[in-house]
Design a protein around this motif. Structure first.
Motif, PDB file in Angstrom:
ATOM      1  N   ASP A  92     -29.105 -35.160 -10.386  1.00 19.56           N
ATOM      2  CA  ASP A  92     -30.372 -35.174  -9.668  1.00 19.56           C
ATOM      3  C   ASP A  92     -31.187 -33.931 -10.020  1.00 19.56           C
ATOM      4  O   ASP A  92     -30.760 -33.083 -10.812  1.00 19.56           O
ATOM      5  CB  ASP A  92     -30.158 -35.309  -8.166  1.00 19.56           C
ATOM      6  CG  ASP A  92     -29.359 -34.155  -7.554  1.00 19.56           C
ATOM      7  OD1 ASP A  92     -29.272 -33.074  -8.188  1.00 19.56           O
ATOM      8  OD2 ASP A  92     -28.827 -34.327  -6.439  1.00 19.56           O
ATOM      9  N   GLU A  93     -32.359 -33.810  -9.422  1.00 18.48           N
ATOM     10  CA  GLU A  93     -33.257 -32.710  -9.750  1.00 18.48           C
ATOM     11  C   GLU A  93     -32.676 -31.357  -9.370  1.00 18.48           C
ATOM     12  O   GLU A  93     -32.754 -30.402 -10.142  1.00 18.48           O
ATOM     13  CB  GLU A  93     -34.604 -32.907  -9.054  1.00 18.48           C
ATOM     14  CG  GLU A  93     -35.591 -31.767  -9.254  1.00 18.48           C
ATOM     15  CD  GLU A  93     -35.936 -31.533 -10.713  1.00 18.48           C
ATOM     16  OE1 GLU A  93     -36.239 -30.375 -11.062  1.00 18.48           O
ATOM     17  OE2 GLU A  93     -35.896 -32.489 -11.514  1.00 18.48           O
ATOM     18  N   SER A  94     -32.069 -31.259  -8.206  1.00 13.83           N
ATOM     19  CA  SER A  94     -31.534 -29.966  -7.775  1.00 13.83           C
ATOM     20  C   SER A  94     -30.392 -29.512  -8.679  1.00 13.83           C
ATOM     21  O   SER A  94     -30.285 -28.329  -9.009  1.00 13.83           O
ATOM     22  CB  SER A  94     -31.067 -30.035  -6.319  1.00 13.83           C
ATOM     23  OG  SER A  94     -30.027 -30.981  -6.156  1.00 13.83           O
ATOM     24  N   THR A 133     -41.792 -29.084 -10.901  1.00 11.89           N
ATOM     25  CA  THR A 133     -41.924 -30.088  -9.856  1.00 11.89           C
ATOM     26  C   THR A 133     -42.603 -29.562  -8.594  1.00 11.89           C
ATOM     27  O   THR A 133     -42.822 -30.323  -7.643  1.00 11.89           O
ATOM     28  CB  THR A 133     -40.550 -30.665  -9.483  1.00 11.89           C
ATOM     29  OG1 THR A 133     -39.669 -29.587  -9.136  1.00 11.89           O
ATOM     30  CG2 THR A 133     -39.964 -31.452 -10.635  1.00 11.89           C
ATOM     31  N   VAL A 186     -36.315 -31.666 -16.635  1.00  7.10           N
ATOM     32  CA  VAL A 186     -36.668 -32.107 -15.289  1.00  7.10           C
ATOM     33  C   VAL A 186     -36.172 -33.532 -15.059  1.00  7.10           C
ATOM     34  O   VAL A 186     -36.426 -34.420 -15.882  1.00  7.10           O
ATOM     35  CB  VAL A 186     -38.199 -32.039 -15.091  1.00  7.10           C
ATOM     36  CG1 VAL A 186     -38.612 -32.712 -13.794  1.00  7.10           C
ATOM     37  CG2 VAL A 186     -38.675 -30.592 -15.116  1.00  7.10           C
ATOM     38  N   ASN A 187     -35.487 -33.745 -13.952  1.00  2.11           N
ATOM     39  CA  ASN A 187     -35.071 -35.095 -13.594  1.00  2.11           C
ATOM     40  C   ASN A 187     -36.235 -35.866 -12.975  1.00  2.11           C
ATOM     41  O   ASN A 187     -36.538 -36.989 -13.374  1.00  2.11           O
ATOM     42  CB  ASN A 187     -33.906 -35.043 -12.606  1.00  2.11           C
ATOM     43  CG  ASN A 187     -33.424 -36.427 -12.196  1.00  2.11           C
ATOM     44  OD1 ASN A 187     -32.794 -37.137 -12.980  1.00  2.11           O
ATOM     45  ND2 ASN A 187     -33.723 -36.826 -10.972  1.00  2.11           N
ATOM     46  N   ASP A 188     -36.915 -35.237 -12.011  1.00  2.13           N
ATOM     47  CA  ASP A 188     -38.016 -35.904 -11.310  1.00  2.13           C
ATOM     48  C   ASP A 188     -39.307 -35.759 -12.104  1.00  2.13           C
ATOM     49  O   ASP A 188     -40.271 -35.094 -11.685  1.00  2.13           O
ATOM     50  CB  ASP A 188     -38.172 -35.311  -9.907  1.00  2.13           C
ATOM     51  CG  ASP A 188     -36.969 -35.584  -9.014  1.00  2.13           C
ATOM     52  OD1 ASP A 188     -36.138 -36.436  -9.376  1.00  2.13           O
ATOM     53  OD2 ASP A 188     -36.870 -34.933  -7.957  1.00  2.13           O
ATOM     54  N   ASP A 217     -41.688 -37.834 -12.829  1.00  4.73           N
ATOM     55  CA  ASP A 217     -42.907 -38.367 -12.231  1.00  4.73           C
ATOM     56  C   ASP A 217     -43.560 -37.351 -11.301  1.00  4.73           C
ATOM     57  O   ASP A 217     -44.787 -37.236 -11.240  1.00  4.73           O
ATOM     58  CB  ASP A 217     -42.619 -39.675 -11.497  1.00  4.73           C
ATOM     59  CG  ASP A 217     -41.514 -39.539 -10.450  1.00  4.73           C
ATOM     60  OD1 ASP A 217     -40.647 -38.643 -10.591  1.00  4.73           O
ATOM     61  OD2 ASP A 217     -41.502 -40.334  -9.490  1.00  4.73           O
ATOM     62  N   VAL A 218     -42.740 -36.574 -10.601  1.00  9.13           N
ATOM     63  CA  VAL A 218     -43.256 -35.517  -9.729  1.00  9.13           C
ATOM     64  C   VAL A 218     -43.904 -34.417 -10.562  1.00  9.13           C
ATOM     65  O   VAL A 218     -44.992 -33.927 -10.226  1.00  9.13           O
ATOM     66  CB  VAL A 218     -42.131 -34.931  -8.848  1.00  9.13           C
ATOM     67  CG1 VAL A 218     -42.648 -33.772  -8.001  1.00  9.13           C
ATOM     68  CG2 VAL A 218     -41.523 -36.017  -7.966  1.00  9.13           C
ATOM     69  N   HIS A 277     -32.900 -34.346 -20.281  1.00  2.00           N
ATOM     70  CA  HIS A 277     -33.210 -35.721 -19.923  1.00  2.00           C
ATOM     71  C   HIS A 277     -33.975 -36.419 -21.046  1.00  2.00           C
ATOM     72  O   HIS A 277     -34.772 -35.799 -21.742  1.00  2.00           O
ATOM     73  CB  HIS A 277     -34.038 -35.753 -18.642  1.00  2.00           C
ATOM     74  CG  HIS A 277     -33.326 -35.179 -17.453  1.00  2.00           C
ATOM     75  ND1 HIS A 277     -32.533 -35.933 -16.623  1.00  2.00           N
ATOM     76  CD2 HIS A 277     -33.265 -33.901 -16.977  1.00  2.00           C
ATOM     77  CE1 HIS A 277     -32.030 -35.166 -15.672  1.00  2.00           C
ATOM     78  NE2 HIS A 277     -32.458 -33.926 -15.866  1.00  2.00           N
TER      79      HIS A 277
END
Length: 271
Positions: free
Chosen positions: A17-19, A125, A147-149, A151-152, A215
């Protein structure tokens, strides 16, 4: 542009995940920053804007447009080389990076060159700037691959850009994910699916902790992300490896560059 594999790590392809990505990549870049700048600093130039290992520059590409008088943010700025070049062209360049050690190198080069880049510690993010603060945002092999997120992160770029603002970024060419990260003959044979978006993860064998994450998104994924955030794609450049350029940088090399693109450069305008 990564080219390291720490000792005592095992490589996995699995979801994170992002964290977890952030906890791994910030300390990883802190550990790697000194070696990175010592190895690549001369190639990058203290005041230089290189989009990737091919040595293709913004002066050649012109993806960001006119910089004079513009407020410009570099996301994943490292030691600020690109933003320092932006300032040399009359732009007001600012930097943001997740690695404190990289920002310390930026301060060192600021003092050595007399061209200072105001920079902050932060993440893509959650950009620590008010809405419509910048005319241009860019990332040269910076934060976006880590970065995982995503879209953010792209939405954050749109938020801090003024209407009609420019967004430019370079990444490892997505097709490279089908091939081993090997600058030699081994890197010429596809071994995995281009459509497998499972992150690349390095795990420290001694602690069991995730030490590094990268990623993968396809070209279509990137186009869709830009469109969904209100951008119009204007540029998609795939620089060829130059004749006589014999530098090896991680999985990038003249041998592989003869057959497959190593970098992709995107340019977009906020509608």
């Amino acid at each position: 542009m990564t080219d390291h594999l720490p000792q005592r790590v095992r490589v996995e392809r699995r979801l994170v995940d992002e964290s977890e990505s952030r906890r791994a990549n910030g300390p990883d870049w802190d550990r790697y920053a000194d070696e990175y700048q010592a190895t690549h600093g001369e190639f990058l130039g203290d005041i230089g804007f290189v989009w990737g290992p091919e040595g293709f520059t913004e002066a050649e590409a012109g993806v960001l447009g006119d910089l004079a008088g513009r407020d410009v943010l570099e996301v994943g700025s490292g030691a600020g080389q690109c933003s320092r070049w932006v300032r040399s062209q009359g732009g007001r360049g600012y930097g943001l990076d997740l690695s404190l050690r990289q920002l310390q190198h930026s301060r060192r080069i600021d003092e050595a060159t007399g061209v200072a880049v105001p920079s902050v510690l932060g993440t893509a993010t959650a950009l620590p700037f008010r809405a419509e603060s910048f005319d241009i945002v860019f990332s040269s092999f910076g934060a976006l691959q880590f970065v995982n997120d995503i879209d953010v992160a792209v939405a954050e770029v749109a938020r801090v850009l003024r209407p009609g603002g420019r967004f430019g970024f370079s990444i490892t060419h997505p097709t490279r994910w089908s091939f081993p990260d090997d600058p030699g003959e081994g890197g010429l044979t596809a071994t995995s699916s281009y459509w497998d978006r499972t992150p690349y993860v390095e795990v420290d064998d001694a602690t069991g902790r995730v030490a590094y994450v990268e990623h993968h998104r396809t070209l279509g994924d990137w186009v869709g992300l830009l469109a969904s955030a209100g951008f119009r794609l204007t540029d998609l450049l795939e620089p060829q490896w130059p004749e006589g350029h014999d530098r090896v940088w991680g999985g990038w090399s003249a041998l592989r560059g003869k057959f497959t693109p190593g970098s992709a450069i995107f340019g977009a305008t906020l509608l």
